[in-house]
Design an enzyme around this catalytic site. Structure first.
Site, PDB file in Angstrom:
ATOM      1  CB  SER A 202      -8.107   0.956   5.808  1.00 16.16           C
ATOM      2  OG  SER A 202      -8.773   2.181   6.005  1.00 16.16           O
TER       3      SER A 202
ATOM      4  CE  LYS B 257      -3.872   2.079   2.579  1.00 12.00           C
ATOM      5  NZ  LYS B 257      -4.686   1.982   3.801  1.00 12.00           N
TER       6      LYS B 257
ATOM      7  CB  SER C 258      -7.869   3.850   2.819  1.00 13.66           C
ATOM      8  OG  SER C 258      -6.981   3.306   3.800  1.00 13.66           O
TER       9      SER C 258
END
Length: 625
Positions: free
Chosen positions: A320, A220, A296
């Site tokens: 997330s 990420k 996210s």
């Protein structure tokens, strides 16, 4: 003083004024608490109206009035300002000592990651290579797991370099989609080829580093992975923060031989739960490209769901990891707060966020988790973590221990979903766990869920501002997306006293949950009360703010973040539209082995066949399916 009716029995209202006075948590009759569904109130805006709202929200006087209105509509002022809370603040999760878990293998945090991965491999059932040679197209769909790739490499059915060329072709196809639907923000095919060639040479020499050698993994974009920048999903954050080396979790994967393919897309600065990103393009759900992945950690879930990577790293400050894993039909593990060191992350000093793996199956989650775990020296002092353990899925004792496992279910909360297909599917899983493994479902009551939600928002928001404020000077915040700017305006409306009150509520919530964990081993919920939301076409260009949907997606997330408990989302089926449904397992502090064991049982015996995503690539055999 007289009491009036409320969503919880612990709240009393004084006759004069609106001040609320809470009983000490230890005096609350938990079983008398009443559940009340409460949705976050806020506008849903895109396009011109979104731009106008941001302009007003950032204006000196009217902006403060708008934020105060939103705080009042969501009872933030009532809970944090107009309430007397008798508990002292709890600034980081404080966990009482826990009983040891049965049927586990303990690992050394200070050991080499490769050694931990080897021990984790010994915890898995014996590998059967037969499925990798199946050519029958009518056979049920399954994701290739890490052991499949390792077997294929060692048997010379393919090589890391061959698989890399398949991967690069697939990424080029994704990058050419219109509208943009990227999986990676930063990516260098030559760097991927270099890592794969080094891995292939190790296989030729018989010196592979671990079962993870040659396995594709993504990171990420708020986690450092050299030589790529960490943008946090923005267009400029990397200009202020140079990446000179890997985050500690990434360096552990690299030492195991993983091929790190690049940095995945994310909701800007992790301030959203849909995955919308107008800067780089919004990643699409592999099962339904007109729908969000969730966020996210949007790209991390999507790249695993599409078959391009066996695993990806995500971060989780408000669901997330678990939200996109649920919406994309993959496995997402959020370990206990402090279980994995956060050095090398954009957000590295908060108390609600953790990082963890997203994988296609539970066994792969166990292997990657074993590689990346390890607390920082400071966390070992403050949190006093127990030794990390893994479920020994190769032993009868481990599976038999499921029969003594108590699963806590708050029925009203569990059923507070937007489609009964979600609660019915999760209920069916509980019934199967009872029938096949002897698990006992126990009714529980969790007091003050609205207060826990408010405490989480106040903690998450103020901690994010603390880390970002030095970098938001000189007009840089104007370069953020509109929905991020709205969230920042909301967070700036929180005061120091709001933050302190939130930490007092954190202590109350911790007390209630630890009382529940005296009766049950795991708390079970649907992961999300809804399946993947539809992407509005206008949201692709300027973004979208939808606090209502964000709050809905986070409904079951909060104990994992505010209280730091380990939690995992495991796929359990699909709704009538073919959209994935996830089930969440929340464990006692440091008891990752228990939730992994139960997740493996759900995956192995209860969840049923998997559905092939609409966008799926077979990197192992080199074709799009």
């Amino acid at each position: 003083m007289s009491c009036s009716s409320s969503s919880i029995q612990s709240v009393c209202l004084l006759v004069m004024g609106k001040k609320r006075v809470m009983l000490p948590a230890s005096e609350v009759d938990m079983m008398a608490a009443k559940y009340t569904s409460q949705r976050i109130q806020g506008p849903h805006l895109t396009g011109f109206w979104l731009k106008l709202f941001v302009m007003l929200a950032e204006a000196p006087i009217i902006g403060s009035m708008i934020m105060l209105l939103l705080k009042n509509k969501n009872r933030v002022t009532e809970m944090l300002k107009n309430t007397v809370i008798p508990e002292a603040p709890m600034f980081i999760p404080e966990f009482p000592p826990q009983e040891s878990e049965p049927g586990v293998l303990c690992l050394e945090e200070d050991g080499r990651p490769e050694e931990r991965v080897e021990l984790a491999l010994q915890c898995l059932p014996d590998y059967n290579p037969g499925c990798i040679q199946i050519v029958d197209t009518s056979a049920p769909f399954r994701y290739w797991n890490i052991c499949d790739y390792a077997y294929a490499y060692r048997s010379k059915l393919t090589t890391p370099s061959q698989a890399t060329e398949h991967f690069i072709s697939a990424i080029e196809e994704f990058n050419n989609k219109n509208p943009l639907a990227p999986l990676l923000i930063s990516y260098d095919p030559d760097e991927v080829r270099r890592q794969a060639a080094a891995s292939m040479q190790r296989f030729e020499e018989g010196s592979e580093l671990s079962i993870l050698d040659g396995i594709f993994m993504a990171v990420k974009d708020d986690i450092d992975c050299y030589p790529y920048p960490s943008t946090g999903g923005t267009t400029w954050f990397h200009e202020l923060r140079e990446v000179k080396k890997d985050a500690i979790c990434v360096s552990r994967l690299r030492s195991c031989g993983a091929v790190l393919v690049g940095k995945t897309t994310m909701h800007e600065l992790a301030m959203g739960t849909t995955g919308n990103n107008a800067n780089f393009g919004t990643t699409r759900n592999s099962h339904a490209p007109d729908r969000y992945t969730g966020g996210s950690s949007a790209g991390s879930a999507a790249i695993v769901a599409s078959g391009l990577c066996s695993a990806a790293l995500g971060t989780d400050g408000g669901g997330s990891i678990r939200i996109p894993s649920s919406l994309c039909g993959v496995v997402g593990l959020k370990p206990t707060c402090g279980r994995i060191g956060m050095k090398g992350l954009i957000y590295h000093s908060g108390t609600v966020a953790s990082l963890g793996p997203i994988t296609a199956n539970v066994e792969d989650a166990i292997l990657v988790y074993a590689a990346i775990l390890g607390s920082s020296p400071a966390e070992r002092v403050s949190l006093k973590p127990a030794l990390p353990c893994l479920p020994n899925l190769s032993s009868c004792e481990s599976w038999c221990s499921l029969g003594s496992m108590g699963l806590g279910k708050s029925t009203e909360w569990f059923n507070d979903v937007f489609s009964t297909e979600i609660s019915d599917k999760c209920e069916d899983i509980l019934n199967q766990l009872s029938e096949k493994h002897g698990c006992k479902t126990i009714e529980i009551v969790i007091p003050e869920l609205p207060e826990m939600r408010t405490a989480h928002i106040a903690s998450l928001g103020t901690e994010a501002l603390y880390e970002l404020n030095p970098d938001l000077e000189d007009g840089k915040s104007a370069r953020l997306t509109y929905d991020t700017r709205i969230n920042l305006a909301l967070f700036r409306a929180l005061t120091a006293s709001d933050y302190i009150a939130a930490q007092c509520l954190r202590r109350r919530s911790m007390y209630y949950h630890m009382e529940i964990f005296k009766k049950v081993d795991i708390i079970v919920t649907p992961t999300t009360p809804m399946t993947a939301p539809i992407i509005s076409p206008t949201a692709l260009t300027v973004g979208e703010t939808n606090l209502h949907v964000s709050g809905n997606l986070m409904q079951f997330m909060l104990a994992g973040n505010l209280l730091g408990f380990p939690a995992i989302s495991v796929p359990v089926g699909y709704d009538k539209q073919g959209l994935p449904i996830g089930m969440q397992l929340i464990g006692r502090p440091w008891c990752e082995a228990s939730i992994l064991r139960l997740a493996a049982a759900i995956e192995e015996t209860c969840a049923g066949p998997k559905k092939k995503p609409v966008q799926f690539y077979d990197i192992l055999k080199g074709n799009q399916m």
